[in-house]
Design an enzyme around this catalytic site. Structure first.
Site, short mmCIF file in Angstrom:
data_model
loop_
_atom_site.label_atom_id
_atom_site.label_comp_id
_atom_site.label_asym_id
_atom_site.label_seq_id
_atom_site.Cartn_x
_atom_site.Cartn_y
_atom_site.Cartn_z
N ASP A 1 -15.13 9.31 -18.77
CA ASP A 1 -16.66 9.61 -18.95
C ASP A 1 -17.38 8.32 -18.79
O ASP A 1 -16.88 7.20 -18.54
CB ASP A 1 -16.60 10.22 -20.42
CG ASP A 1 -17.93 11.16 -20.37
OD1 ASP A 1 -18.71 10.92 -19.33
OD2 ASP A 1 -18.04 11.80 -21.15
C1 BGC Z 1 -21.23 12.95 -20.40
C2 BGC Z 1 -20.51 13.56 -19.40
C3 BGC Z 1 -21.29 13.80 -17.84
C4 BGC Z 1 -21.43 12.25 -17.61
C5 BGC Z 1 -21.61 11.99 -16.25
C6 BGC Z 1 -21.54 11.63 -19.80
O1 BGC Z 1 -22.36 10.94 -20.69
O2 BGC Z 1 -20.45 13.06 -21.50
O3 BGC Z 1 -20.26 15.11 -19.90
O4 BGC Z 1 -20.20 14.36 -17.13
O5 BGC Z 1 -22.03 11.58 -18.72
O6 BGC Z 1 -23.10 12.46 -16.12
#
Ligand code: BGC
Length: 760
Positions: free
Chosen positions: A289
């Site tokens: 993530d």
């Molecule tokens: C979130 C994810 C997301 C990623 C990319 C993160 O902050 O937890 O769900 O896919 O950002 O934007």
């Protein structure tokens, strides 16, 4: 056996054999291609493939990727996210193809969560439809738009089971139940990747199941917080939905931010390698993530070099935004602190993903102005958005048949959501444009041009300045009305006095749920409650229409309104869908996928809890209960009314005792006893009465959606097999144990008929 049967049987065998032989041949071809490519790659080029920076329109963390275009040219990027549109994608892809030595194409990822440009209801809303073909269609439509916009990878489905509505990200998932969540996971993967997982079709994307794992169980519902959980609980409740996505062939997995029992997911070898790959057989690619590797330092896992190594060895293949793989891995190899085999393995998985998409044959395969023009927000998608919005709405209460509204009556529409557009598409609405969402008021004017409906805003969506200051920097666009709160309420009360019925449209600003949007108090904002109380004083019947991203605490609202419709954030076609439901053109059929508590003090609260040794008993002091409120929720899992009523007969079982491997049927007669045609979701639950470990009081094991005309009745039959009785026994073996069971069929987890049977 007749000849024709023999021929068919042997054809089937051959086809089965043929399919696996074909797959083996395809894999061998892919291996040969990637072996040849990797033989040419330097270590820098391999590490470059593991880098996933953000460039383009959105950010979701405190850090911004720097110098991405230069890095692409230098071969230091494997994929990017947050860039879309054919034009923007083409420019970046050209950098990779024209400027880098080996011309390896980039992946283009994006958070396509509940639609790409056409926005469907938030996932929690969609899950309330309990309609898997519909959910699959929304994912399919999203993939079609995303690929038309240059993307080849979506960061969805989010399948984190969640039982704490304080956590804002419940909006993004399918609710509290393992079984329902697993069905949704499967439907979404099939929707994104196509029924046969043929990623080479022009409208298929790599799906990414997230957030692996247990992200929905953050302590106290505070985002990114610690998770500490028994192996039993995670195996029984939280892991199966991710596993369902893996079994459905999901191409990629995103590791989560949270720690699990002392080891952050992004550094968790047991999770990402032993469980995911070795036990579950996942063959695809894992991405972290946003800045999760960098965050391992905050978790106390070491310095840059240590955390980069930990994350790679644990089983992550791509580093989202931290830049620590490109910063540290080569130095680690040179210092003989890291075996290069880990880099090779991760690089291979990234290249395989690109190969499966067909990017080596055509790096521009998703870039077509024509498809963008024809496929994005076309009539078919908008119709689907309306259907999905209607099917996701849940009628929580409806005293005296207050709903549906009669258009000929004097109706006052009051509240900050009546003319609202900004919030309708909810959080994580990807490339959706809220300005294209249909407000309720506009839909009303279009559908009933000659009716004299009245309107008063009544209150701002929020008056709380501190909260507004937190939300507005993230595009909440909350502007306080020039009238004072007291004047707004006064105006609304005057409007209400003149009406036969008052429809109050209220809820959360979209930024009050979603990521980093935990709330300790999940009631309606205080200023909205003030309006509702003032409206109540008029004595007029109140219909409350809610738009929000989580279960709310609504005890006062329940006690003081005539009807409540939960509309969630309904998406692009919000206004049309709400109007159709309120005026009865669509009879609501949604059922809650998450419990609505009476008070935050009950959280976590979910239907399939354990019984305790002192089950609640009002007459005895020493039983499991609260002194101040009942144990029961305000609205249980599976609850949802219709404008019609449904009668359930007693349950008939084809057998009341079975042996392992046998099946039986459970049948009820469902009767539409009301005045409207309507759809009911008939739910089947099972309880294992005695086990080597304690079993929940009920577990969902099946459901059927049944449409009946007014007055019609139908026999609804469930096939139950002993597979439905399996659980993890005292030795964590997934098996059945003989003994007594209860089977329940009904309209919600709390409104059921029951029957007994035995496993011999
Ligand atoms: C979130 C994810 C997301 C990623 C990319 C993160 O902050 O937890 O769900 O896919 O950002 O934007």
């Amino acid at each position: 056996m007749k000849l024709s049967k023999i021929v068919i049987a042997s054809c089937l065998v051959l086809t089965g054999f043929g399919a696996s032989a074909q797959k083996a041949a395809r894999d061998a071809k892919m291996d040969a291609y990637i072996n040849k490519l990797m033989a040419k790659m330097t270590i820098d080029e391999k590490i470059g493939q593991l880098n996933l920076p953000s460039i383009g329109f959105d950010v979701t963390g405190p850090i911004l990727s720097q110098g991405v275009e230069e890095k692409i040219e230098k071969g230091m990027v494997g994929g990017v996210f947050n860039t879309y549109t054919p034009n923007a994608v083409r420019k970046l892809q050209e950098l990779a193809i024209k400027k880098t030595r080996l011309k390896i194409p980039l992946l283009f990822g994006y958070d396509v969560i509940h639609g790409h440009r056409t926005i469907f209801p938030i996932p929690l809303g969609l899950s309330a439809s309990w309609d898997m073909p519909l959910i699959q269609k929304t994912a399919r439509a999203a993939a079609d738009e995303a690929t038309a916009d240059g993307l080849n990878w979506v960061f969805s489905p989010m399948v984190d089971i969640a039982r704490d509505p304080r956590w804002g990200r419940v909006a993004e998932g399918g609710g509290e139940d393992t079984w329902l969540g697993s069905q949704i996971a499967r439907a979404m993967v099939k929707g994104y990747q196509g029924e046969n997982n043929d990623l080479r079709r022009e409208d298929a994307v790599l799906a990414c199941v997230k957030h692996f794992a247990l992200y929905g169980a953050a302590e106290a519902g505070r985002d990114y917080n610690t998770v500490d959980m028994s192996m039993r609980k995670m195996t029984e409740t939280y892991l199966p939905a991710y596993k369902a996505a893996v079994d459905a062939g999901v191409a990629t997995v995103m590791s989560s931010f949270n720690e699990i029992n002392g080891v952050p997911a992004a550094a968790n070898h047991w999770l990402l390698t032993d469980l995911l790959r070795n036990q579950w057989g996942f063959k695809g690619m894992v991405a972290t993530d946003y800045t999760a590797i960098m965050e391992l330092k905050n978790h106390g896992m070491g310095d840059d070099a240590q955390v980069a190594k930990l994350a790679l060895v644990a089983g992550n293949d791509m580093d989202m935004v931290s830049d620590l793989f490109i910063g540290e891995l080569k130095k680690l190899v040179q210092a003989k602190k890291l075996d290069v085999k880990y880099i090779d393995l991760a690089c291979r998985r990234v290249l395989e993903s690109k190969y499966k998409l067909g990017l080596f044959d055509d790096p521009y395969r998703n870039i077509s102005e024509n498809r963008a023009k024809n496929n994005i927000m076309n009539a078919e998608k908008l119709a689907l958005a309306k259907e999905a919005a209607e099917k996701s709405m849940v009628l929580l209460k409806n005293d005296n048949n207050t709903l549906p509204l009669q258009a000929g009556k004097k109706i006052a529409f009051v509240g900050p959501m009546v003319k609202n557009q900004r919030d309708l598409i909810g959080n994580w609405s990807g490339a959706g444009d809220w300005k294209k969402a249909i407000s309720f008021w506009d839909a009303l004017q279009a559908q009933y041009p000659s009716n004299k409906f009245t309107y008063a805003k009544g209150c701002n969506i929020l008056d709380d300045k501190a909260l507004i200051d937190k939300l507005n920097p993230h595009d909440a666009q909350i502007v306080l009305d020039s009238k004072s709160p007291a004047d707004l309420i006064k105006e609304a009360v005057e409007t209400a006095k003149d009406a036969d019925v008052v429809v109050a449209m209220m809820g959360e600003a979209f930024g009050m749920s979603g990521e980093a949007a935990s709330r300790s108090d999940i009631s309606l904002p205080a200023n909205q409650q003030n309006l509702l109380k003032a409206l109540r004083e008029t004595g007029k019947p109140i219909v409350l229409v809610l738009m929000n991203g989580r279960p709310l605490t609504l005890q006062w609202e329940h006690d003081n309104t005539a009807a409540i419709l939960e509309a969630w954030f309904p998406g692009t076609k919000a206004g049309d869908a709400i109007a159709d439901v309120l005026f009865g053109k669509y009879n609501p059929s949604g059922k809650l996928s998450m419990t609505f508590p009476r008070s935050v003090g009950q959280i976590p609260i979910y239907y399939n809890a354990k019984g305790t040794g002192r089950p609640f008993n009002d007459e005895q002091k020493y039983t499991s209960k609260y002194l101040d409120i009942p144990n029961t929720p305000l609205y249980p899992f599976g609850h949802g009314l219709s404008y019609t009523t449904f009668g359930y007969s007693a349950i008939k079982l084809s057998k009341t005792s079975i042996r392992n491997g046998e099946r039986f049927t459970a049948t009820v007669t469902l009767n539409n006893t009301g005045k409207y045609d309507g759809e009911e979701t008939v739910q089947l639950y099972i309880r294992d009465m005695v086990g080597s470990v304690t079993r929940p009081v009920k577990e969902l094991k099946g459901f059927q959606k049944v449409f009946l005309k007014a007055g019609e009745s139908r026999t609804v039959t469930f096939n139950v097999s002993t597979d439905d009785l399996k659980f993890y026994d005292i030795n964590m073996k997934y098996t059945t144990e003989p003994g007594d069971f209860k089977l329940f069929i009904g309209s919600s987890s709390a409104d059921v008929k029951e029957a007994d049977f035995k496993l011999l």
